[in-house]
Motif scaffolding. Sequence first.
Motif, PDB file in Angstrom:
ATOM      1  N   GLU A  62       1.233  38.414  54.951  1.00  0.00           N
ATOM      2  CA  GLU A  62       0.832  37.379  53.998  1.00  0.00           C
ATOM      3  C   GLU A  62       1.054  37.889  52.579  1.00  0.00           C
TER       4      GLU A  62
ATOM      5  N   LEU B 118       8.919  35.221  50.515  1.00  0.00           N
ATOM      6  CA  LEU B 118       7.620  34.600  50.789  1.00  0.00           C
ATOM      7  C   LEU B 118       6.964  34.153  49.486  1.00  0.00           C
ATOM      8  N   CYS B 119       6.431  32.962  49.486  1.00  0.00           N
ATOM      9  CA  CYS B 119       5.694  32.450  48.323  1.00  0.00           C
ATOM     10  C   CYS B 119       4.248  32.946  48.383  1.00  0.00           C
TER      11      CYS B 119
ATOM     12  N   GLU C 109       1.793  32.410  51.383  1.00  0.00           N
ATOM     13  CA  GLU C 109       2.567  32.117  52.586  1.00  0.00           C
ATOM     14  C   GLU C 109       2.519  33.303  53.555  1.00  0.00           C
ATOM     15  N   THR C 110       2.572  32.993  54.854  1.00  0.00           N
ATOM     16  CA  THR C 110       2.596  34.012  55.904  1.00  0.00           C
ATOM     17  C   THR C 110       3.917  33.937  56.645  1.00  0.00           C
ATOM     18  N   GLY C 111       4.438  35.087  57.002  1.00  0.00           N
ATOM     19  CA  GLY C 111       5.664  35.162  57.787  1.00  0.00           C
ATOM     20  C   GLY C 111       5.552  36.290  58.788  1.00  0.00           C
TER      21      GLY C 111
ATOM     22  N   ARG D 238       8.028  30.014  63.045  1.00  0.00           N
ATOM     23  CA  ARG D 238       6.777  30.657  63.442  1.00  0.00           C
ATOM     24  C   ARG D 238       6.994  31.581  64.631  1.00  0.00           C
TER      25      ARG D 238
END
Length: 76
Positions: free
Chosen positions: A38, A7-8, A11-13, A74
């Motif tokens: 996040e 994750l950058c 960014e959210t995953g 997503r």
Amino acid sequence: MKNLADLCLGETGWVRNAAGGLSQRLRDLGFTRGAGVECLLAAPGCGMRAYRVRGAVIALRQRDARQVIMEDGRHE
């Protein structure tokens, strides 16, 4: 397959599962299937990042964050 360490900043995953030697500890911290995560902070040079998961801010080493497998795309 993408993991939490990928994750950058900002960014959210969404978590797919936790694997490896720390899997139970990571689940206890809130990294469970479907949880939104996040990336909040990335400390330069030391391999630590802070993530918001289930309302808490958790700092993890990059090697530990690689054990959290993220969903592709997503989460619905």
